[in-house]
Design an enzyme around this catalytic site. Structure first.
Site, short mmCIF file in Angstrom:
data_model
loop_
_atom_site.label_atom_id
_atom_site.label_comp_id
_atom_site.label_asym_id
_atom_site.label_seq_id
_atom_site.Cartn_x
_atom_site.Cartn_y
_atom_site.Cartn_z
N ASP A 81 2.25 1.97 3.38
CA ASP A 81 3.19 1.02 4.03
C ASP A 81 4.62 1.43 3.73
O ASP A 81 5.49 1.33 4.58
CB ASP A 81 3.09 -0.41 3.46
CG ASP A 81 1.71 -0.97 3.43
OD1 ASP A 81 0.92 -0.60 4.31
OD2 ASP A 81 1.44 -1.79 2.54
N HIS A 105 0.88 -1.16 0.00
CA HIS A 105 0.00 0.00 0.00
C HIS A 105 0.92 1.22 0.00
O HIS A 105 2.00 1.19 0.61
CB HIS A 105 -0.84 0.10 1.27
CG HIS A 105 -1.75 -1.05 1.56
ND1 HIS A 105 -1.31 -2.21 2.13
CD2 HIS A 105 -3.09 -1.19 1.40
CE1 HIS A 105 -2.35 -3.03 2.30
NE2 HIS A 105 -3.44 -2.43 1.86
C1 XUL Z 1 -7.35 -6.65 4.42
C2 XUL Z 1 -6.62 -7.04 3.21
C3 XUL Z 1 -5.81 -5.96 2.58
C4 XUL Z 1 -5.78 -6.02 1.10
C5 XUL Z 1 -5.06 -4.87 0.45
O1 XUL Z 1 -8.14 -7.65 4.98
O2 XUL Z 1 -6.65 -8.17 2.80
O3 XUL Z 1 -4.54 -6.00 3.13
O4 XUL Z 1 -5.16 -7.19 0.65
O5 XUL Z 1 -5.59 -3.65 0.83
#
Ligand code: XUL
Ligand code: CO
Length: 437
Positions: free
Chosen positions: A105, A102
């Site tokens: 992150d 993300h």
């Molecule tokens: C949350 C989840 C996230 C997604 C990306 O449950 O799985 O980490 O994979 O936003």
């Protein structure tokens, strides 16, 4: 960077099933051929930046326990850049060929959007250097549209237009960074794209806003020449009481309704499937039937705990079922197996990150070999095919071709008498799977 972040851990080697070395692969042998393709080409393993580097392992009853000595806990760009090299050393030592992140992150969210964008640009340069130095690639990127307070009532589905605009700006930037880093995909997971109560919610309007954001993303993808895949990741709830992307069927319906089929595929996660009351295999088969399986978040839940525990996958039935689906589909193209999984709060040492990934990779290597052997054997496929053979000719073929209606079928049934059926042989097929496990 010459600093070593995991000095006591060697590069994890394949030592074979007889090895008793906990820091070795027993089954994952990257270069080994399975059905004409190497294991690494089949499995396309990725490490998740958010769990590996940023998850402190806290729970609702206690704070972070994770020891990450390279991280000074600050929001500085320097700290974020150092973390890049810790992540890439980890990926390289573990033999993970891909990673996922993300925006928030990898780089800190700072006082305003422009400052956050600058920080992201700076860290992306470092990620690019690390990719070039190691050959590790970006499986997918995404924007975190659920942690910051502004998204407390959603991002694309927030009732506040300014929040929608902010989310759009964040997605635009995250897509551009993903593109710049040669990412093969971009994920939308809407943790707060749903509601806590219907008393304050206009579902129709919120869903149309979500579709509007996705349409803008499709347009922007084309504008910047990003050729990677876009994925939606289903999850029924948590953090929202109800999440609009509840499960695969719901996502497919949403994509069809808004003219987005073909533009987005699905990134399916095991623990989200089980939270939705489905098996992972169900979710995968539903997606594959619609030609919409893109990528997989490989983890598992806990049968006794009712939330998203994001554990590493170690169950051979699970990995076998997943690989059966993936092999039948013809393998991944842009997608892969992303370990969206974290160590338990009790497993707080850096070394635990290795044990966790080794276990997941070995479990998938076995799942791959087992699924390949089942398909080579052919009995399972033959049984499934034969079960439908009455549709291959005669009246069945006419039904499938749309050549008959109620009147013809009434005449047929009156003449035919009581239809014959045969056993589904569930137990026999379960035994067949056990022959290979
Ligand atoms: C949350 C989840 C996230 C997604 C990306 O449950 O799985 O980490 O994979 O936003
Ligand atoms: Co996920």
């Amino acid at each position: 960077m010459s600093e070593e972040f995991f000095p006591t851990i060697p590069k994890i080697a394949y030592e074979g099933p007889k090895s008793r070395n906990p820091l070795a692969f027993k089954h994952y042998n990257a270069a080994e051929l399975v059905g004409g393709k190497t294991m690494r080409e089949h499995l396309r393993f990725a490490g998740a930046y958010w769990h590996t580097m940023r998850n402190g392992l806290g729970d609702p009853f206690g704070g972070a326990t994770a020891e990450r000595p390279w991280d000074d806990g600050s929001d500085s760009v320097e700290n974020a850049k150092r973390r890049v090299w810790a992540m890439f050393e980890f990926l390289q030592k573990c033999g993970l060929d891909y990673y996922c992140f993300h925006d928030r992150d990898v780089a800190p969210e700072l006082n305003d959007l422009a400052a956050s964008n600058d920080a992201l640009d700076a860290v992306a340069e470092e990620l690019k250097k690390a990719q070039q130095a190691t050959g590790i690639r970006l499986l997918w990127g995404t924007a975190c549209l659920f942690s910051h307070k502004r998204y407390n009532q959603g991002a694309a589905t927030s009732p506040y237009a300014d929040v929608f605009a902010y989310a759009a700006a964040q997605v635009k930037k995250a897509m551009e960074i993903t593109h710049r880093l040669g990412g093969e995909g971009y994920v939308f997971w809407g943790g707060r794209e749903g509601y806590a109560t219907l008393y304050n919610t206009d579902i129709k309007r919120e869903l149309s806003h979500l579709a509007a954001l996705l349409r803008m993303a499709v347009a922007h993808k084309k504008k910047i020449g990003f050729t990677g895949a876009l994925y939606i990741e289903p999850k029924p709830r948590e953090p929202s009481t109800h999440q609009y992307d509840s499960d695969t069927a719901t996502c497919l319906n949403f994509l069809r309704e808004h003219g987005l089929m073909g533009e987005l595929k699905l990134n399916i996660e095991t623990n989200h499937a089980t939270l939705a009351g489905h098996t992972m295999m169900h979710e995968l088969e539903v997606a594959i039937a619609a030609n919409a399986l893109g990528s997989i978040d490989a983890n598992r839940g806990d049968e006794l705990i009712g939330w998203d525990t994001d554990q590493f996958p170690t169950d051979l039935y699970l990995t076998t079922q997943i690989m059966l689906c993936v092999l039948r589909m013809g393998g991944f193209s842009t997608g892969g197996l992303n370990f969206d999984a974290k160590c338990r709060r009790e497993s707080f040492e850096p070394e635990d990150l290795f044990h966790a990934h080794i276990g997941g990779m070995d479990a998938f290597a076995r799942g791959l070999k087992i699924a390949h052997a089942i398909l080579e054997d052919g009995r399972l496929e033959a049984f499934r095919k034969e079960r439908y053979e009455s549709f291959d000719s005669g009246i069945g073929a006419k039904i499938e071709a749309g050549e008959v209606g109620f009147s013809e079928l009434e005449a047929y049934a009156l003449n035919q008498g009581e239809p014959l059926t045969r056993s589904g042989r569930q137990e026999m097929l379960e035994n067949l799977i056990n022959e290979f496990i």
